[in-house]
Design a protein around this motif. Sequence first.
Motif, PDB file in Angstrom:
ATOM      1  N   PRO A 172      -1.222 -11.502 -19.081  1.00  0.00           N
ATOM      2  CA  PRO A 172      -0.938 -12.868 -18.603  1.00  0.00           C
ATOM      3  C   PRO A 172      -1.704 -13.249 -17.339  1.00  0.00           C
ATOM      4  CG  PRO A 172       1.095 -11.717 -19.139  1.00  0.00           C
ATOM      5  CD  PRO A 172       0.004 -10.701 -19.252  1.00  0.00           C
ATOM      6  N   TYR A 227       1.245 -17.968 -19.302  1.00  0.00           N
ATOM      7  CA  TYR A 227       0.109 -17.316 -19.971  1.00  0.00           C
ATOM      8  C   TYR A 227       0.524 -16.025 -20.676  1.00  0.00           C
ATOM      9  CZ  TYR A 227      -2.173 -20.740 -17.122  1.00  0.00           C
ATOM     10  OH  TYR A 227      -2.534 -21.947 -16.563  1.00  0.00           O
ATOM     11  N   SER A 228       1.831 -15.777 -20.746  1.00  0.00           N
ATOM     12  CA  SER A 228       2.304 -14.535 -21.350  1.00  0.00           C
ATOM     13  C   SER A 228       2.404 -14.702 -22.874  1.00  0.00           C
ATOM     14  CB  SER A 228       3.669 -14.195 -20.734  1.00  0.00           C
ATOM     15  OG  SER A 228       4.441 -13.494 -21.646  1.00  0.00           O
TER      16      SER A 228
END
Length: 335
Positions: free
Chosen positions: A287, A127-128
């Motif tokens: 993230p 999710y970064s």
Amino acid sequence: MSKTGVAVVGYGYWGPNLVRSIADNPDCDLVMVCDKRTDRLAPVKNRYPSARCTGNFEEVLWNPSVEAVVLATPVSSHFPLAQRILSSGRHVLVEKPLSTSSREARALLSLAQKKRRVLMAGHTFVYSPPVRKVKELLKRGVLGKIYTMDFSRVNLGLFQPDVNVLWDLGPHDISIALYWLGKVPLTVRAEAKTFVQGKIEEVGYLSMEFPGGIWVRNHVSWLAPVKLRRVSVVGSRQMLVYDDTDPVEKVKIYNRGVLKNPETFGEFQLTYRSGDIYSPRISSEEPLYGECADFIRAIRAGRKPESDAHFGLQVVRVLEAAQKSLKQGGKIVRL
Ligand SMILES: NC(=O)c1ccc[n+]([C@@H]2O[C@H](COP(=O)([O-])OP(=O)(O)OC[C@H]3O[C@@H](n4cnc5c(N)ncnc54)[C@H](O)[C@@H]3O)[C@@H](O)[C@H]2O)c1
């Protein structure tokens, strides 16, 4: 639709970040925070007065308002606790790595399927934004054919009491490599040593061969003078560096490469090319907030999260192979 009631279990180093991400999510109701060390829960009572604090894990399972649990306890406890949570009919997000063996991960996966509940592995880097940007660049073929990826994730500490450095820091880079390449490695080879504690390895090197001959290396360490969070990716057309410690330019693309000239050119057959360096704009979304939001969306929409249990299982399979290689003195292990 009413809010999803969530409990966070484990309020040590990482738990407070998860509690904040859940509390900030408008679709969530932070119902409970649980840590068997109740002394750690004092800040929760001040900051989130509506959340119930407990030192007893059973209380989480007794509470009908808890629909989902986020598990941030030590790795060795993931399997027994996640099994209890799923059996009680709740969704669970298990911090990385999902479990200590692929056998455990598979058992959790089939339990989640049977109970029709979301089981998610907390691979935050999926999710970064810089990691997602690199994935987009690779998908577009910006670097050409990928040759190598070199990951460094080193700093001083935090030593873990129950897993070695490969199992602690390795999941991050393994998950990034698997996410970028969309494949699992064919072979894994690992070396690791302990210098301070005597039993649990603090420095490790992981080497993975992916389909297409892509060679991925990963250096992880709790024994390093400076913090490095760096990956260099070398392709046939361009190269890039992703440095997560760089506050501004986390991803840089280097228009550099080397070309093999036709044989007729005699002795010096290589041409080096060195062009511009370019840094793409990257969003600043957090993230961990994205990870928790994906978990909640998956529950509410009845769909799979990106870092789903199957993805978590693949990361565990690589770690397991690394552990096997370590036991065999660094031999190549096929996955
Ligand atoms: N995604 C990331 O970037 C990231 C970063 C750090 C840690 N982690 C993961 O988070 C997890 C926790 O790591 P940590 O560094 O916070 O560990 P930690 O030891 O600091 O905290 C774990 C907490 O869990 C509590 N606990 C243990 N068993 C319990 C039980 N049965 N019931 C209630 N509480 C219990 C402990 O008292 C402790 O406070 C690990 O899986 C780790 O790999 C993920």
